[in-house]
Motif scaffolding. Structure first.
Motif, PDB file in Angstrom:
ATOM      1  N   UNK A 114      47.112  36.278  33.241  1.00 12.89           N
ATOM      2  CA  UNK A 114      46.820  35.136  32.973  1.00 12.89           C
ATOM      3  C   UNK A 114      45.851  34.520  34.014  1.00 12.89           C
ATOM      4  N   UNK A 115      44.687  35.080  33.852  1.00 13.84           N
ATOM      5  CA  UNK A 115      43.811  34.528  34.897  1.00 13.84           C
ATOM      6  C   UNK A 115      42.765  34.197  34.110  1.00 13.84           C
ATOM      7  N   UNK A 116      41.870  32.701  34.258  1.00 15.48           N
ATOM      8  CA  UNK A 116      40.669  32.396  33.742  1.00 15.48           C
ATOM      9  C   UNK A 116      39.833  32.273  34.442  1.00 15.48           C
ATOM     10  N   UNK A 117      37.917  32.114  34.285  1.00 18.71           N
ATOM     11  CA  UNK A 117      37.064  31.897  35.301  1.00 18.71           C
ATOM     12  C   UNK A 117      36.086  31.400  35.103  1.00 18.71           C
ATOM     13  N   UNK A 118      35.350  30.509  35.966  1.00 18.84           N
ATOM     14  CA  UNK A 118      34.456  29.685  34.966  1.00 18.84           C
ATOM     15  C   UNK A 118      32.853  30.363  35.457  1.00 18.84           C
ATOM     16  N   UNK A 119      32.974  31.577  36.626  1.00 20.06           N
ATOM     17  CA  UNK A 119      32.448  32.530  36.996  1.00 20.06           C
ATOM     18  C   UNK A 119      32.418  33.500  36.102  1.00 20.06           C
ATOM     19  N   UNK A 120      30.906  35.300  36.677  1.00 14.18           N
ATOM     20  CA  UNK A 120      30.757  35.669  35.649  1.00 14.18           C
ATOM     21  C   UNK A 120      31.411  37.005  36.847  1.00 14.18           C
ATOM     22  N   UNK A 121      32.931  37.046  36.645  1.00 17.57           N
ATOM     23  CA  UNK A 121      33.160  38.475  38.033  1.00 17.57           C
ATOM     24  C   UNK A 121      32.273  40.026  37.397  1.00 17.57           C
ATOM     25  N   UNK A 122      31.910  39.936  36.425  1.00 20.96           N
ATOM     26  CA  UNK A 122      31.320  41.309  35.610  1.00 20.96           C
ATOM     27  C   UNK A 122      30.192  41.473  36.855  1.00 20.96           C
ATOM     28  N   UNK A 123      29.527  40.160  36.663  1.00 18.43           N
ATOM     29  CA  UNK A 123      27.866  40.641  37.958  1.00 18.43           C
ATOM     30  C   UNK A 123      27.785  40.405  39.012  1.00 18.43           C
ATOM     31  N   UNK A 141      32.035  51.934  41.536  1.00 15.11           N
ATOM     32  CA  UNK A 141      33.036  52.426  42.480  1.00 15.11           C
ATOM     33  C   UNK A 141      33.951  51.058  43.088  1.00 15.11           C
ATOM     34  N   UNK A 142      33.255  49.463  42.832  1.00 15.28           N
ATOM     35  CA  UNK A 142      33.253  48.455  43.502  1.00 15.28           C
ATOM     36  C   UNK A 142      33.573  47.840  42.461  1.00 15.28           C
ATOM     37  N   UNK A 143      35.016  47.947  41.785  1.00 11.50           N
ATOM     38  CA  UNK A 143      34.797  46.388  40.748  1.00 11.50           C
ATOM     39  C   UNK A 143      35.236  44.819  41.306  1.00 11.50           C
ATOM     40  N   UNK A 144      35.432  44.034  40.236  1.00 13.10           N
ATOM     41  CA  UNK A 144      35.961  43.242  40.717  1.00 13.10           C
ATOM     42  C   UNK A 144      37.362  43.080  40.989  1.00 13.10           C
ATOM     43  N   UNK A 145      37.829  42.053  41.389  1.00 14.15           N
ATOM     44  CA  UNK A 145      38.881  41.445  42.224  1.00 14.15           C
ATOM     45  C   UNK A 145      39.916  41.474  41.058  1.00 14.15           C
ATOM     46  N   UNK A 146      39.079  40.821  39.764  1.00 13.23           N
ATOM     47  CA  UNK A 146      39.754  40.460  38.681  1.00 13.23           C
ATOM     48  C   UNK A 146      40.139  41.533  37.635  1.00 13.23           C
TER      49      UNK A 146
END
Length: 159
Positions: free
Chosen positions: A85-94, A99-104
């Motif tokens: 359960x991790x929530x973030x204020x930023x957009x990791x998809x940006x 070939x290099x997915x977000x760490x989350x």
């Protein structure tokens, strides 16, 4: 946001790259990002956690593991009693790429496949987050499905 207008909503978003400092070095998010002291991620929002509510939320079990440079804005939360359960204020998809997915995102896939602990152990002491940008750890020119050098099945992304 305190600096925002309560009446005029136009142009009040917090946009662009913002720095988030990890407050807890052994948090899942911190480990997924390779135990870096901070990360820069892209924002596009006008909402935030009310700082007056933070003690109540922490008492209920949320951990604010990432904050902005002033330590007043909550950027990353985790719920310790949950497997992922991790929530973030930023957009990791940006900043995520095929070939290099977000760490989350990588952490979510690892958690869903029962391999989060393996990924977290492999990311300790690494600069990025344990993946090699779509290439197998054993051979920089081999792509495909299967288990890579770190032992994580990734179906095309070698983590």
């Amino acid at each position: 946001m305190p600096e925002g207008s309560k009446t005029h909503m136009g142009g009040t978003m917090r946009l662009g790259s913002r720095r988030t400092y990890f407050q807890v070095s052994n948090s899942k998010a911190s480990q997924l990002y390779g135990n870096q002291r901070f990360i820069d991620e892209r924002h596009r929002h006008r909402y935030e956690v009310n700082p007056e509510m933070v003690p109540q939320l922490e008492k209920a079990g949320l951990s604010f593991v990432g904050k902005d440079e002033s330590a007043q804005r909550m950027q990353v939360i985790e719920l310790d009693s949950h497997p992922y359960f991790i929530g973030v204020q930023f957009h990791p998809e940006f900043k995520s790429r095929p070939g290099k997915p977000s760490a989350l995102f990588l952490g979510l896939i690892a958690a869903a496949s029962g391999q989060l602990d393996v990924l977290l152990k492999k990311s300790v002491g690494t600069k990025a987050n344990g993946y090699t940008n779509g290439m197998s750890a054993g051979s920089p020119h081999r792509y495909g499905n299967g288990v890579n050098g770190n032992g994580i099945h990734s179906n095309g992304l070698h983590v």
